[in-house]
Design a protein around this motif. Sequence first.
Motif, PDB file in Angstrom:
ATOM      1  N   VAL A 150      30.250  32.937  39.658  1.00 31.71           N
ATOM      2  CA  VAL A 150      30.755  33.695  40.140  1.00 31.71           C
ATOM      3  C   VAL A 150      30.392  35.370  39.776  1.00 31.71           C
ATOM      4  CG1 VAL A 150      32.925  34.655  38.702  1.00 31.71           C
ATOM      5  CG2 VAL A 150      32.096  32.481  38.083  1.00 31.71           C
ATOM      6  N   ARG A 151      30.568  35.850  41.392  1.00 32.53           N
ATOM      7  CA  ARG A 151      29.923  37.306  41.564  1.00 32.53           C
ATOM      8  C   ARG A 151      31.121  38.112  40.824  1.00 32.53           C
ATOM      9  NH1 ARG A 151      27.947  40.252  46.724  1.00 32.53           N
ATOM     10  NH2 ARG A 151      29.387  42.202  46.468  1.00 32.53           N
ATOM     11  N   ILE A 152      30.751  39.223  39.902  1.00 30.54           N
ATOM     12  CA  ILE A 152      31.315  40.067  40.469  1.00 30.54           C
ATOM     13  C   ILE A 152      31.023  41.831  40.798  1.00 30.54           C
ATOM     14  CG2 ILE A 152      31.957  41.374  37.416  1.00 30.54           C
ATOM     15  CD1 ILE A 152      31.420  38.556  36.165  1.00 30.54           C
ATOM     16  N   ASP A 153      32.177  41.484  41.167  1.00 31.40           N
ATOM     17  CA  ASP A 153      32.171  43.051  41.460  1.00 31.40           C
ATOM     18  C   ASP A 153      32.438  44.568  40.827  1.00 31.40           C
ATOM     19  OD1 ASP A 153      30.628  43.264  44.719  1.00 31.40           O
ATOM     20  OD2 ASP A 153      31.931  41.388  43.923  1.00 31.40           O
ATOM     21  N   VAL A 154      31.553  45.546  40.830  1.00 39.35           N
ATOM     22  CA  VAL A 154      32.118  46.450  39.449  1.00 39.35           C
ATOM     23  C   VAL A 154      32.392  47.769  40.391  1.00 39.35           C
ATOM     24  CG1 VAL A 154      32.026  46.731  37.156  1.00 39.35           C
ATOM     25  CG2 VAL A 154      31.322  45.476  36.955  1.00 39.35           C
ATOM     26  N   LEU A 155      33.399  48.303  40.440  1.00 39.61           N
ATOM     27  CA  LEU A 155      33.245  49.775  41.189  1.00 39.61           C
ATOM     28  C   LEU A 155      33.591  50.962  39.321  1.00 39.61           C
ATOM     29  CD1 LEU A 155      34.876  47.736  43.201  1.00 39.61           C
ATOM     30  CD2 LEU A 155      35.618  50.281  44.058  1.00 39.61           C
ATOM     31  N   SER A 156      32.526  51.354  39.943  1.00 41.52           N
ATOM     32  CA  SER A 156      32.282  52.667  38.985  1.00 41.52           C
ATOM     33  C   SER A 156      31.465  53.891  38.988  1.00 41.52           C
ATOM     34  CB  SER A 156      31.467  51.451  37.965  1.00 41.52           C
ATOM     35  OG  SER A 156      31.155  52.268  36.572  1.00 41.52           O
ATOM     36  N   PHE A 208      37.092  45.949  38.658  1.00 44.67           N
ATOM     37  CA  PHE A 208      36.502  44.701  38.422  1.00 44.67           C
ATOM     38  C   PHE A 208      36.799  43.988  39.311  1.00 44.67           C
ATOM     39  CE2 PHE A 208      36.580  46.411  34.659  1.00 44.67           C
ATOM     40  CZ  PHE A 208      35.316  46.427  33.867  1.00 44.67           C
ATOM     41  N   ILE A 209      36.191  43.166  40.347  1.00 40.69           N
ATOM     42  CA  ILE A 209      36.409  41.766  41.253  1.00 40.69           C
ATOM     43  C   ILE A 209      35.562  40.653  41.049  1.00 40.69           C
ATOM     44  CG2 ILE A 209      36.982  41.382  43.635  1.00 40.69           C
ATOM     45  CD1 ILE A 209      36.990  44.364  44.281  1.00 40.69           C
ATOM     46  N   PHE A 210      36.153  39.900  40.398  1.00 44.38           N
ATOM     47  CA  PHE A 210      35.464  38.282  40.063  1.00 44.38           C
ATOM     48  C   PHE A 210      35.633  37.623  41.094  1.00 44.38           C
ATOM     49  CE2 PHE A 210      37.158  40.550  36.501  1.00 44.38           C
ATOM     50  CZ  PHE A 210      36.872  40.624  35.798  1.00 44.38           C
ATOM     51  N   GLY A 211      34.936  37.272  41.444  1.00 44.09           N
ATOM     52  CA  GLY A 211      35.153  36.647  43.103  1.00 44.09           C
ATOM     53  C   GLY A 211      35.570  36.093  44.034  1.00 44.09           C
ATOM     54  N   GLY A 212      35.497  37.868  44.184  1.00 47.34           N
ATOM     55  CA  GLY A 212      36.625  38.109  45.239  1.00 47.34           C
ATOM     56  C   GLY A 212      37.593  37.372  45.262  1.00 47.34           C
ATOM     57  N   ARG A 213      38.618  37.005  43.872  1.00 47.95           N
ATOM     58  CA  ARG A 213      39.654  36.116  44.224  1.00 47.95           C
ATOM     59  C   ARG A 213      40.046  37.542  42.795  1.00 47.95           C
ATOM     60  NH1 ARG A 213      36.320  32.102  45.524  1.00 47.95           N
ATOM     61  NH2 ARG A 213      37.268  30.935  46.404  1.00 47.95           N
ATOM     62  N   LEU A 214      40.084  37.634  41.943  1.00 47.60           N
ATOM     63  CA  LEU A 214      41.040  38.387  41.154  1.00 47.60           C
ATOM     64  C   LEU A 214      40.679  39.915  40.941  1.00 47.60           C
ATOM     65  CD1 LEU A 214      40.794  35.673  38.610  1.00 47.60           C
ATOM     66  CD2 LEU A 214      42.531  35.999  39.317  1.00 47.60           C
TER      67      LEU A 214
END
Length: 295
Positions: free
Chosen positions: A77-83, A257-263
């Motif tokens: 699962v890809r997790i994008d974290v903007l920080s 946080f963006i989880f899997g481009g879905r949440l």
Amino acid sequence: MQAGKHPQAIATKVLPPRCVGLIERPRLLELVTQVEMKPLSAIKAGAANYGVGLALSGRPRMTEHSGALPMSARPPVRIDVLSDVVCPWCFIGKRRLERAIAMKPEIPVEVHWRPYFLNDWIPREGISREQYLTTKFGSPERYKGIAQRVAATVAQEGLVYAIDKISNQPNTTDAHRLIRWAAGIGKAAEMEQRLMDLYFTEGADLTKKAVLVQAAADVGLDPEDARAALDSDKDVEEVTREAQSAKEAAIEGVPYFIFGGRLAVSGAQSPEYLAEAIERADQARTAPGANSTSD
């Protein structure tokens, strides 16, 4: 925490303290219906298209694979974290994400650290902490009560926010450049943590080249290569453009946080809440007929 405003934009008006980590009700935003991406106009959190759009582009990746997770036949699962490294709620959020990941050892994840400028009005050379607190909160004294409450939350996560040690408020362009370069050796998370520790715990000045070069060396980057790159404009435009893309996608505060481009989850929510988001993103990704958006 919401992004700061340029002092010229606020004139003499005092900015109120704003932290998305303190939102009244945690909001887990569904960014898909039947695991299909909605267009930006249909979703309040335009970050969905931001995260997925970059995931599908040819831009350099800031990718890490958690070594603590077991091998799995399914993709992570890809997790994008903007920080931003000077955001105390990002300091907290990073630790909570790590705890969330540990709660779901059966789900492989891949974490990407993305740049965000909490205070994009601060010049590259930085400003004094006193000037910053006066501009943003009215005075250092007005921030003291807020800081003490945040420091207490930081301490609950086993971290240290040494409020009185911080004397300079940096522009974080160079910090984000270091994180980007550390990703090339799989150490973006370590670089993010080192810079946060330097700023919040040690009170280091992140505008000082010697501090940044030592931080690079601490995580395994060649210090001389880092020094030369910092002396250049390498990746300044790329980091600035990516951070600006987040603002244009209506992301007004971090951590995000963006989880899997879905949440999408806004703010430093609890580990349990973030773990739920990981599980839900994994379930959506692996559902029959689902089209992956995290490759």
